[in-house]
Motif scaffolding. Sequence first.
Motif, PDB file in Angstrom:
ATOM      1  N   LYS A  29       0.815  -1.216   0.000  1.00  0.00           N
ATOM      2  CA  LYS A  29       0.000   0.000   0.000  1.00  0.00           C
ATOM      3  C   LYS A  29       0.854   1.275   0.000  1.00  0.00           C
ATOM      4  O   LYS A  29       2.075   1.229   0.071  1.00  0.00           O
ATOM      5  CB  LYS A  29      -0.937  -0.011   1.218  1.00  0.00           C
ATOM      6  CG  LYS A  29      -2.018  -1.102   1.139  1.00  0.00           C
ATOM      7  CD  LYS A  29      -3.037  -0.945   2.271  1.00  0.00           C
ATOM      8  CE  LYS A  29      -4.085  -2.053   2.198  1.00  0.00           C
ATOM      9  NZ  LYS A  29      -5.093  -1.938   3.289  1.00  0.00           N
ATOM     10  N   CYS A  32       1.902   2.095   4.088  1.00  0.00           N
ATOM     11  CA  CYS A  32       2.180   1.025   5.054  1.00  0.00           C
ATOM     12  C   CYS A  32       2.637  -0.216   4.296  1.00  0.00           C
ATOM     13  O   CYS A  32       2.672  -0.211   3.068  1.00  0.00           O
ATOM     14  CB  CYS A  32       0.934   0.723   5.894  1.00  0.00           C
ATOM     15  SG  CYS A  32      -0.468   0.118   4.925  1.00  0.00           S
ATOM     16  N   CYS A  34       1.122  -3.132   4.164  1.00  0.00           N
ATOM     17  CA  CYS A  34       0.061  -4.103   3.877  1.00  0.00           C
ATOM     18  C   CYS A  34       0.084  -4.504   2.408  1.00  0.00           C
ATOM     19  O   CYS A  34       0.320  -3.681   1.533  1.00  0.00           O
ATOM     20  CB  CYS A  34      -1.309  -3.518   4.206  1.00  0.00           C
ATOM     21  SG  CYS A  34      -1.618  -3.400   5.954  1.00  0.00           S
ATOM     22  N   THR A  46      -4.844  -5.224   6.591  1.00  0.00           N
ATOM     23  CA  THR A  46      -4.989  -3.933   7.285  1.00  0.00           C
ATOM     24  C   THR A  46      -3.945  -3.855   8.400  1.00  0.00           C
ATOM     25  O   THR A  46      -3.402  -4.881   8.823  1.00  0.00           O
ATOM     26  CB  THR A  46      -6.385  -3.791   7.940  1.00  0.00           C
ATOM     27  OG1 THR A  46      -6.536  -4.843   8.893  1.00  0.00           O
ATOM     28  CG2 THR A  46      -7.489  -3.844   6.912  1.00  0.00           C
ATOM     29  N   CYS A  47      -3.665  -2.626   8.845  1.00  0.00           N
ATOM     30  CA  CYS A  47      -2.713  -2.426   9.938  1.00  0.00           C
ATOM     31  C   CYS A  47      -3.035  -1.088  10.601  1.00  0.00           C
ATOM     32  O   CYS A  47      -3.896  -0.346  10.104  1.00  0.00           O
ATOM     33  CB  CYS A  47      -1.277  -2.456   9.408  1.00  0.00           C
ATOM     34  SG  CYS A  47      -0.818  -0.952   8.533  1.00  0.00           S
ATOM     35  N   CYS A  50      -3.116   1.997   7.929  1.00  0.00           N
ATOM     36  CA  CYS A  50      -4.229   2.178   6.981  1.00  0.00           C
ATOM     37  C   CYS A  50      -5.576   2.198   7.686  1.00  0.00           C
ATOM     38  O   CYS A  50      -6.581   2.587   7.096  1.00  0.00           O
ATOM     39  CB  CYS A  50      -4.167   1.195   5.821  1.00  0.00           C
ATOM     40  SG  CYS A  50      -4.073  -0.538   6.258  1.00  0.00           S
TER      41      CYS A  50
END
Length: 525
Positions: A29, A32, A34, A46-47, A50
């Motif tokens: 992404k 990040c 991901c 996801t993290c 994001c």
Amino acid sequence: MKTMEQVLQDWEAVIGLEIHCELTELETKMFCGCKLEFGAEPNTHTCPVCLGLPGALPVPNKAAIESIVLAGLATNCEIEKHTMFYRKGYMYPDMAKNFQTTQGPKAFAMRGWLDLDVDGKGAEERLDMRDLAVGETHESATRTETGYTTHIGITRIHMEEDAGKMIHVGGGEGRIDGATHSLVDYNRAGTPLMELVTEPDLRTPEEARLFMQKLRQVYLSLGISDCSLEEGSMRADGNISLRRRGETEFGTRTEMKNINSFKALHDALAYEICRQAEVLEKGGTVVQETRHWDPAAKHTISMRVKETADDYRMFPDPDLAPYDLSDEFIEGVRAKLPELPDQKVARFQRSWGLSAYDARHVIEHRETSQFFETAMAQAGSEAEKLAKPLANLVINDLTARMNADESFDLASCALTPARAVELVALQAADTISSKQAKEVLEVVFGEDKDPAAIVEERGMKQVSDTGAIEAVVDAVLAANPEKVAEYQGGKTGLLGFFVGQCMKEMKGQGNPKLINQLLEEKLSS
Ligand code: ADP
Ligand code: MG
Ligand code: ZN
């Protein structure tokens, strides 16, 4: 409502596009680590970054910036070395951060352009080009043999991030009306997204459609995105207003968001031209608003009145330092530029003597372009001679097949490039007529055989024996003395009649070129 053609007699459309494209070929992404993956189990990529959790810090994806610089260079943009990321207020639940990270007044790529070649039926939408002579220019468009070329300014291409996806449950066809509840998938949130904004330089729905198509070709050649309109990785917002012909000020525009097919883009703009004209001709005013195109109902409906700049609450993102690109970085990216569609067209013209029109249509799809190149390589010393008939085959037969049948795969179909060369060579050598060539093509697809074998098997050979043809020509002329006299008295249009009679006599197998030649010789002696 009036038709678009009627409306365009009095009104001129002004169109600008905003085209979003996800950088699907990247690993991760925008800010990040991901993973980017279309169709994964919801909310598995996801993290904290994001999802916008407190304290999470974004880090820009350098590969994404390389991609956007590549896109900028490929569309004749200037690259801004010093830029910043901004936060733009976002009030929908498909972005958990409450803002979208985007770029401010300066984007990575600014002030570019693409030239569009418009021809065929689509060129007729541009009424002001119709009466110009070839080479004559009006505004930024120039009349050509087959239509016209128009210069479209690109305001900027900026980097931003995509939102997640909402899934509305219980309503019809996933729409929010009537839904009992909504689900949200954040896998897509934070996907690197480029937004290209054009100047309001487009004048017809066809130009808008061609612009998006050409941009897609450019992006595909760069290998930065799969540019899938169906899966939503490439989508357009169409802005459109009308003004009286001759007027120089722009009218009030409406915007149609997230258009996901070339046809929808064309049809939505065409509809909006007719709708706005009706409003204006009744003395009303066009409201600046976002409208939704409903392809099934074939009309647009109002969605919301346009946000003003204040609603976005844009300010520099305090978590992201200003971004400086070095000359080395930019030159490094420039060195990676592949052959672009316009360059490919020029090469096809240069190498094989194709016309610009043929070259453009041959390279319209990656598959047809590759097919043509492979065939030309196999044609060897015959390549230049066979290029034009092969281009015709690709444009008229193969592209039509691809358009008509989605499952048709040119790369694995019965007509290999080698067979295509064999087929056009048979026709070029006058062994078979063009009509017979079409029949042979059908049999290749139906029975998976070589063209030469089909011709042999079915005894399809065209008669090119001058003696045999001459006998038929003599017989036809002898049987029609009055027509011969009329022809010799100046009614030369009768040639077609004589050719037809000879062909009939020869059951369609006579070589039309020879028949024509012999008839003309005999009739003028
Ligand atoms: P916003 O930031 O509100 O989306 P922009 O000024 O960036 O507005 O313009 C968005 C798009 O609309 C651009 O492609 C631009 O060319 C186009 N546009 C601007 N004014 C008009 C107009 N009067 N008619 C048609 N298109 C327009
Ligand atoms: Mg906009
Ligand atoms: Zn993440």
